[in-house]
Design a protein around this motif. Structure first.
Motif, short mmCIF file in Angstrom:
data_model
loop_
_atom_site.label_atom_id
_atom_site.label_comp_id
_atom_site.label_asym_id
_atom_site.label_seq_id
_atom_site.Cartn_x
_atom_site.Cartn_y
_atom_site.Cartn_z
N ILE A 189 -6.24 -0.50 -16.63
CA ILE A 189 -6.25 -0.87 -15.30
C ILE A 189 -5.88 -2.38 -14.89
O ILE A 189 -5.31 -2.39 -13.86
N ASP A 190 -5.71 -3.19 -15.96
CA ASP A 190 -5.15 -4.57 -15.47
C ASP A 190 -3.62 -4.47 -15.59
O ASP A 190 -3.27 -5.32 -14.80
N GLU A 191 -3.12 -3.41 -16.31
CA GLU A 191 -1.62 -3.14 -16.14
C GLU A 191 -1.35 -2.34 -14.91
O GLU A 191 0.11 -2.07 -14.60
N GLY A 192 -2.09 -1.84 -14.27
CA GLY A 192 -1.84 -1.08 -12.83
C GLY A 192 -1.49 0.27 -13.20
O GLY A 192 -1.14 1.06 -12.39
N LYS A 193 -2.10 0.79 -14.37
CA LYS A 193 -1.64 2.18 -14.65
C LYS A 193 -2.85 3.21 -14.44
O LYS A 193 -2.82 4.27 -14.25
N VAL A 194 -3.94 2.67 -14.36
CA VAL A 194 -4.98 3.33 -13.99
C VAL A 194 -5.91 2.83 -12.81
O VAL A 194 -6.10 1.49 -12.96
N LYS A 195 -6.26 3.44 -11.96
CA LYS A 195 -7.04 2.80 -10.65
C LYS A 195 -8.62 2.87 -10.93
O LYS A 195 -9.04 3.87 -11.44
N ALA A 196 -9.09 1.88 -10.48
CA ALA A 196 -10.59 1.91 -10.34
C ALA A 196 -11.25 2.84 -9.67
O ALA A 196 -10.37 3.52 -8.65
N LEU A 197 -12.56 3.11 -9.62
CA LEU A 197 -13.05 3.95 -8.79
C LEU A 197 -13.57 3.16 -7.50
O LEU A 197 -13.76 2.13 -7.30
N PRO A 198 -13.41 3.97 -6.34
CA PRO A 198 -14.30 3.43 -5.08
C PRO A 198 -15.60 3.18 -5.23
O PRO A 198 -16.52 3.98 -5.89
N VAL A 199 -16.53 2.16 -4.71
CA VAL A 199 -17.61 1.81 -4.89
C VAL A 199 -18.35 1.64 -3.68
O VAL A 199 -17.70 1.19 -2.47
N ALA A 200 -19.54 1.78 -3.58
CA ALA A 200 -20.38 1.55 -2.34
C ALA A 200 -21.56 0.43 -2.76
O ALA A 200 -22.23 0.90 -3.72
N GLU A 201 -21.52 -0.70 -2.25
CA GLU A 201 -22.33 -1.75 -2.77
C GLU A 201 -23.49 -2.08 -2.14
O GLU A 201 -23.62 -1.97 -0.92
N PHE A 202 -24.70 -2.26 -2.78
CA PHE A 202 -25.90 -2.41 -2.13
C PHE A 202 -26.68 -3.84 -3.06
O PHE A 202 -26.36 -3.80 -4.14
N PRO A 203 -27.10 -4.53 -2.17
CA PRO A 203 -27.88 -5.65 -2.77
C PRO A 203 -29.43 -5.05 -3.43
O PRO A 203 -29.66 -3.99 -2.97
N VAL A 204 -29.78 -5.60 -4.43
CA VAL A 204 -30.60 -5.14 -5.35
C VAL A 204 -32.09 -4.92 -4.39
O VAL A 204 -32.94 -3.77 -4.56
N ASP A 205 -32.23 -5.87 -3.34
CA ASP A 205 -33.38 -5.60 -2.45
C ASP A 205 -33.03 -4.28 -1.75
O ASP A 205 -34.26 -3.69 -1.08
N GLU A 206 -31.99 -3.33 -1.67
CA GLU A 206 -31.78 -2.11 -1.01
C GLU A 206 -31.49 -1.22 -1.92
O GLU A 206 -30.85 -0.13 -1.63
N ALA A 207 -32.32 -1.31 -3.27
CA ALA A 207 -31.82 -0.35 -4.27
C ALA A 207 -32.63 1.16 -3.80
O ALA A 207 -31.79 1.97 -4.43
N VAL A 208 -33.60 1.13 -3.14
CA VAL A 208 -34.01 2.56 -2.73
C VAL A 208 -32.74 3.16 -1.81
O VAL A 208 -32.64 4.56 -2.09
N GLU A 209 -32.48 2.38 -1.14
CA GLU A 209 -31.21 3.16 -0.18
C GLU A 209 -29.97 3.38 -0.94
O GLU A 209 -29.29 4.47 -0.86
#
Length: 318
Positions: free
Chosen positions: A276-296
């Motif tokens: 990943i750091d060498e740019g040969k593999v792409k990381a995954l897309p993420v949807a981020e939530f703060p912990v207080d919105e863990a249910v959502e």
């Protein structure tokens, strides 16, 4: 400390957030991580292991910073190191402000991605790595089919098969993800919504299945004699764990079939982090939530067409 909990029982569970959890203490060779972000595996609500933990805290994919080392720790990590980890299935408890890991679960975080992005990686990375390196016996240049190719594990399989084995990857996914998968290294793309998609795949040397059910059953029609089918489907096929022989084997007697539950593998994490750091593999897309919105966050994670891995953020710098 603050943490996510699964309350109730399997099939009748509830996701909750609590501030009352005791901060864990690293023992022996363990490492205490200040968790910046934790990934969600939605199927975990059906795993018996989380209901056996004393805390009912879910979570196996984490990224954070080493906070404290156990009294007997002799490894290479130091307090303050940025790391990511895949916690063993029977321990988990990663969706909290602090989590305990072992050396065989933990590796230096890829420097070029955020903690939130890193927290999405461990299970997909280790699953793909183990499928390719331990179970498939893949030869360079092999032709392979990846089902559920646009999912987290599928994307890693597509990239690593093409990059490390020079494989001719056929990616099975919805049409909207075809361009994306070509960009990740797929040589061919097939629309899974086609009634007879297996007829468009041709013959392959290996199938890497992440879907199971009818998709796995159809994939048998794509294999050559002597091919291998590797699946990590949840729920597993009836023949998993040696319970029975696949019915399809009658028409494909030379095909090897494998179902596996992944193991912890810090070496795989470290090697893919470098790619990943060498740019040969792409990381995954993420949807981020703060912990207080863990249910959502868990509600979104349960949707199969969400388009990315859902991550809960505990630290402000995730």
């Amino acid at each position: 400390m603050k943490a996510v909990q699964i309350l109730g029982e399997r099939g009748h569970h509830q996701i909750a957030v609590t501030n009352l959890m005791a901060r864990p203490v690293p023992r022996g060779h363990e490492v205490l991580i200040r968790v910046e972000a934790a990934g969600i595996t939605a199927d975990e609500v059906g795993w018996v292991e989380v209901y056996k933990t004393p805390t009912r805290i879910p979570g196996h994919d984490i990224s954070g910073v080493v906070e404290q080392l156990g009294p007997d720790y002799t490894g290479t990590l130091s307090v303050g190191d940025a790391v990511f980890a895949m916690l063993h299935a029977d321990r988990g408890q990663g969706q909290a402000e602090f989590a305990v890991t072992r050396e065989d679960e933990t590796a230096a975080k890829p420097a070029t991605v955020s903690h939130a992005e890193a927290a999405a990686l461990p299970i997909p990375v280790v699953t793909a790595w183990e499928a390719l390196h331990r179970h498939a016996g893949l030869e360079r240049g092999a032709r392979v089919l990846v089902t559920g190719a646009a999912g987290a594990v599928g994307r890693m399989l597509v990239q690593l098969a093409a990059l490390l084995f020079d494989a001719e990857v056929v990616a099975l996914a919805s049409a909207r993800n075809h361009a994306l998968l070509r960009g990740l290294g797929a040589a061919e793309v097939v629309d899974y919504s086609a009634a007879d998609w297996e007829m468009h795949v041709g013959k392959v040397d290996a199938v890497f299945d992440t879907v199971g059910g009818a998709v796995l059953a159809k994939s048998w029609r794509t294999v050559k004699s002597g091919a291998v089918i590797v699946t990590v489907a949840d729920p597993p096929p009836p023949w998993a764990f040696g319970k029975q022989v696949p019915e399809e084997l009658q028409d494909h007697p030379g095909v090897r079939y494998v179902y596996f539950v992944l193991s912890t593998d810090s070496e795989a994490l470290a090697k893919v982090a470098a790619l990943i750091d060498e740019g040969k593999v792409k990381a995954l897309p993420v949807a981020e939530f703060p912990v207080d919105e863990a249910v959502e966050a868990w509600e979104l994670a349960a949707k199969r067409s969400r388009g990315g891995k859902v991550v809960i953020k505990f630290g402000s710098g995730a």
